[in-house]
Design a protein around this motif. Structure first.
Motif, PDB file in Angstrom:
ATOM      1  N   ALA A 138       0.714  -1.146   0.009  1.00 57.18           N
ATOM      2  CA  ALA A 138       0.072   0.063   0.061  1.00 57.18           C
ATOM      3  C   ALA A 138       0.824   1.189  -0.047  1.00 57.18           C
ATOM      4  O   ALA A 138       1.873   1.294   0.712  1.00 57.18           O
ATOM      5  N   ASN A 139       0.409   2.072  -0.773  1.00 57.49           N
ATOM      6  CA  ASN A 139       1.405   3.362  -0.898  1.00 57.49           C
ATOM      7  C   ASN A 139       2.810   3.335  -1.044  1.00 57.49           C
ATOM      8  O   ASN A 139       3.400   4.009  -0.463  1.00 57.49           O
ATOM      9  N   GLY A 140       3.021   2.503  -1.761  1.00 55.43           N
ATOM     10  CA  GLY A 140       4.370   2.171  -2.033  1.00 55.43           C
ATOM     11  C   GLY A 140       5.166   1.209  -1.072  1.00 55.43           C
ATOM     12  O   GLY A 140       6.676   1.331  -1.060  1.00 55.43           O
ATOM     13  N   ASN A 141       4.763   0.987   0.012  1.00 56.21           N
ATOM     14  CA  ASN A 141       5.257   0.391   1.107  1.00 56.21           C
ATOM     15  C   ASN A 141       4.825  -0.998   1.201  1.00 56.21           C
ATOM     16  O   ASN A 141       3.514  -1.394   0.679  1.00 56.21           O
ATOM     17  N   SER A 143       3.883  -4.258   4.017  1.00 61.54           N
ATOM     18  CA  SER A 143       3.678  -4.765   5.409  1.00 61.54           C
ATOM     19  C   SER A 143       3.296  -6.304   5.319  1.00 61.54           C
ATOM     20  O   SER A 143       2.736  -6.743   4.540  1.00 61.54           O
ATOM     21  N   GLY A 169       4.950  -0.647   7.725  1.00 63.55           N
ATOM     22  CA  GLY A 169       5.139  -0.523   6.406  1.00 63.55           C
ATOM     23  C   GLY A 169       6.803  -0.451   6.182  1.00 63.55           C
ATOM     24  O   GLY A 169       7.306   0.416   7.064  1.00 63.55           O
TER      25      GLY A 169
END
Length: 317
Positions: A138-141, A143, A169
């Motif tokens: 999510a959002n370039g990260n 987890s 993340g």
């Protein structure tokens, strides 16, 4: 320019074929769909022994750090034999997302099987109930994640799950991971299409209609030839995309999408032709061909359906 794979890569493909050909994959796939993963995990252990699970893992984690072409060689064979489990996610994508994470060593050894959700293109994770590691992007990260509700899948051996991020993340090369995912899925589609074509050719030599073996009819010959041509046209696009990924070319997205579209269309043509060639028996769940038919339908939508990749192609052009 020589587009052929080298002798070492051909030997690698042959070793995978030899191992999987002796493993009774149809029984393992059916068992996986029924919730018994033991036969399928035994297959994964064999793949680990051949180095398949270590292909994309860095050498510092005892991986092979192979060229993406080697990944395509392996993924095509895994698609050919309809290997159950998160093949693309664990072998191709997770090593990119984990990068310097020490858990990469467990990926390489086959001790750890990972699955991935990468919304919006990959909103759910395959076999999250079986995988030892769930990665959520999510959002370039990226987890760690936990499995949620199971969602119905067109292929019972590819169980889909909603997943939720549960850890902190970490930065990851998400764009590159996605290209690896689409590339490996395209290679599996070529392999599955080839399996369906081979099955159709063999059956056309045995099935008789109106007193003649159907393989002697020109219509059947042309139909199967069309499938062969479609696969032969898709295959170099997949290998070409592997070269783009390896070089981190500025046209990587274009090349990967072209490969995914061509592989999806060729595999679908192979599936339709297989059904027509086999006749009524091809529509039964008892026939092993049904496993590849369902796998093709599932993989066409996985890591971006043809419509998404056609849009990417249009944007690139």
């Amino acid at each position: 320019m020589n587009f052929e794979i080298d002798e070492q890569q051909r030997d690698f493909a042959a070793s995978i074929d030899a191992a999987l050909g002796a493993a009774d994959l149809p029984a393992a796939v059916r068992a996986w769909a029924a919730g018994d993963t033991a036969p399928g995990l035994k297959v994964w252990a064999q793949l680990a022994g051949l180095g398949v699970t270590a292909l994309m893992v860095s050498e510092k984690f005892d991986g092979i750090e192979a060229h993406p072409v080697d990944l395509v060689v392996a993924a095509e064979r895994l698609g050919r034999w309809c290997v159950p489990g998160p093949v693309t996610e664990s072998i191709a994508v997770a090593p990119v997302l984990l990068a310097d994470d020490e858990r990469s060593a467990a990926l390489a050894s086959g001790e750890l099987i990972a699955t991935v959700a990468l919304p919006p293109q990959v909103p759910r994770a395959v076999d999250a109930d079986t995988a030892g590691l769930i990665l959520v992007v999510a959002n370039g990260n990226v987890s760690d994640g936990t499995a949620g509700k199971q969602v119905e899948s067109v292929d019972p051996s590819r169980k889909l799950f909603d997943v939720n991020a549960s850890g902190e993340g970490r930065a990851a090369d998400v764009a590159r991971a996605y290209e690896f995912g689409a590339l490996a899925t395209a290679a599996q589609l070529v392999g599955a299409g080839q399996a369906l074509l081979d099955s159709s050719v063999e059956y056309a030599k045995q099935r008789s209609q109106f007193g003649k073996v159907i393989g002697t009819y020109q219509a059947i010959k042309h139909k199967l030839a069309d499938v062969h041509i479609a696969l032969e046209l898709a295959r170099p696009l997949v290998y070409g995309a592997a070269l783009s990924v390896a070089d981190e070319s500025p046209v990587t997205a274009r090349d990967v999408s072209a490969a995914k579209v061509a592989a999806s269309d060729a595999a679908l043509l192979a599936a339709r032709s297989a059904l027509q060639t086999h006749g009524a028996i091809g529509f039964t769940q008892e026939h092993d061909m049904s496993l590849s038919l369902l796998r093709v339908q599932a993989l066409r939508a996985a890591w971006g359906d043809p419509a998404l990749h056609r849009r990417r192609l249009l944007e690139a052009l």
